[in-house]
Write a protein that holds these residues in place. Structure first.
Motif, PDB file in Angstrom:
ATOM      1  N   UNK A 109      -7.680  -5.980  -1.883  1.00 27.85           N
ATOM      2  CA  UNK A 109      -7.285  -4.717  -1.263  1.00 27.85           C
ATOM      3  C   UNK A 109      -6.102  -4.082  -1.980  1.00 27.85           C
ATOM      4  N   UNK A 110      -5.202  -4.916  -2.465  1.00 26.97           N
ATOM      5  CA  UNK A 110      -4.057  -4.411  -3.221  1.00 26.97           C
ATOM      6  C   UNK A 110      -4.469  -4.090  -4.655  1.00 26.97           C
ATOM      7  N   UNK A 121     -14.613 -10.959  -8.566  1.00 24.34           N
ATOM      8  CA  UNK A 121     -15.701 -11.227  -7.628  1.00 24.34           C
ATOM      9  C   UNK A 121     -15.811 -10.134  -6.571  1.00 24.34           C
ATOM     10  N   UNK A 122     -14.830  -9.234  -6.514  1.00 23.30           N
ATOM     11  CA  UNK A 122     -14.820  -8.161  -5.525  1.00 23.30           C
ATOM     12  C   UNK A 122     -15.404  -6.883  -6.123  1.00 23.30           C
ATOM     13  N   UNK A 123     -16.385  -6.299  -5.439  1.00 24.31           N
ATOM     14  CA  UNK A 123     -17.076  -5.126  -5.974  1.00 24.31           C
ATOM     15  C   UNK A 123     -16.151  -3.925  -6.114  1.00 24.31           C
ATOM     16  N   UNK A 135       1.355  -5.346  -9.976  1.00 23.46           N
ATOM     17  CA  UNK A 135       0.826  -5.376  -8.611  1.00 23.46           C
ATOM     18  C   UNK A 135      -0.693  -5.542  -8.627  1.00 23.46           C
ATOM     19  N   UNK A 136      -1.346  -4.969  -9.626  1.00 21.33           N
ATOM     20  CA  UNK A 136      -2.805  -5.068  -9.722  1.00 21.33           C
ATOM     21  C   UNK A 136      -3.291  -6.479  -9.994  1.00 21.33           C
ATOM     22  N   UNK A 178       0.833  -1.202   0.000  1.00 22.13           N
ATOM     23  CA  UNK A 178       0.000   0.000   0.000  1.00 22.13           C
ATOM     24  C   UNK A 178       0.869   1.254   0.000  1.00 22.13           C
ATOM     25  N   UNK A 179       1.899   1.271   0.843  1.00 23.40           N
ATOM     26  CA  UNK A 179       2.791   2.436   0.916  1.00 23.40           C
ATOM     27  C   UNK A 179       3.591   2.604  -0.377  1.00 23.40           C
ATOM     28  N   UNK A 180       4.012   1.497  -0.965  1.00 19.69           N
ATOM     29  CA  UNK A 180       4.767   1.574  -2.221  1.00 19.69           C
ATOM     30  C   UNK A 180       3.890   2.088  -3.357  1.00 19.69           C
TER      31      UNK A 180
END
Length: 215
Positions: A65-66, A93-95, A58-59, A37-39
């Motif tokens: 969350x990342x 599957x994540x909104x 990274x995506x 998250x910080x990077x």
């Protein structure tokens, strides 16, 4: 250190962060999530285009969350080359991941991509029949406004008719506000009909329709 470089460094420091991300074995722990998250935030602040491929990688990490944080960075950096990534994540599957993927498609400036967003703006997905969460619907309809495909108008109009726009349906009210904004951006003569109908909706929706009509 990554956070500090993001705040105090220059574009050159982005390469140092990218090298560490590329060699980092992510395990999904809270510590690793905080590090990523910080990077991501640091690379966004440094605004070095050379970091875009790393953010795209990274995506694809198996952690929503990342993923949505990396998508957000790519959107804010206007990475149109991430088009295939956004299309892939549109089926997550994540909104939150789907919502940011829709936003990403909206920056690609290709009106033909509007068709990939059509199933996402109705109360229920027109392909799967599953409920479309409000953040996904709102992101998708605003992306349609950015893409300015005239064929979007009828689809938005149908989505507005999917549920009553009243106090008993707050999600539909919120969607209607975003839909009015999107119709204003599309700006063809056809948008006048659905926008005029929205003038009879509750005040926040009607206000957005007035502004869109003026546009």
């Amino acid at each position: 250190a990554a956070e500090a470089l993001g705040k105090a460094g220059s574009q050159h420091e982005a390469a140092a962060i990218v090298r560490r991300l590329e060699s980092f074995a992510y395990d999904g722990s809270p510590q690793h999530r905080a590090y990523f998250d910080l990077c991501i935030t640091a690379l966004l602040r440094l605004r070095n285009p050379a970091a875009l491929p790393a953010l795209e990688t990274v995506a694809t990490v198996n952690d929503p969350e990342i993923q949505w944080r990396a998508e957000n960075a790519l959107i804010r950096l206007r990475d149109k080359n991430a088009r295939s990534l956004f299309l892939k994540l549109l089926t997550s599957s994540n909104a939150d991941v789907r919502a940011y993927a829709a936003r990403g498609i909206g920056i690609c400036e290709d009106p033909s991509l509007a068709y990939t967003l059509f199933p996402l703006i109705a109360p229920r997905n027109t392909d799967t029949g599953e409920h479309n969460p409000l953040p996904v619907r709102a992101a998708a309809v605003l992306a349609l406004g950015n893409l300015k495909n005239p064929n979007s108008v009828a689809v938005i109009e149908a989505a507005l008719s999917g549920e009553p726009i009243d106090d008993a349906h707050p999600e539909q009210q919120n969607f209607a506000i975003q839909a009015a904004i999107a119709l204003g951006y599309i700006g063809t003569r056809e948008v006048q009909v659905p926008l005029t109908r929205l003038l009879d909706a509750p005040e926040p929706v009607a206000d957005s329709a007035v502004i869109a009509l003026a546009k």
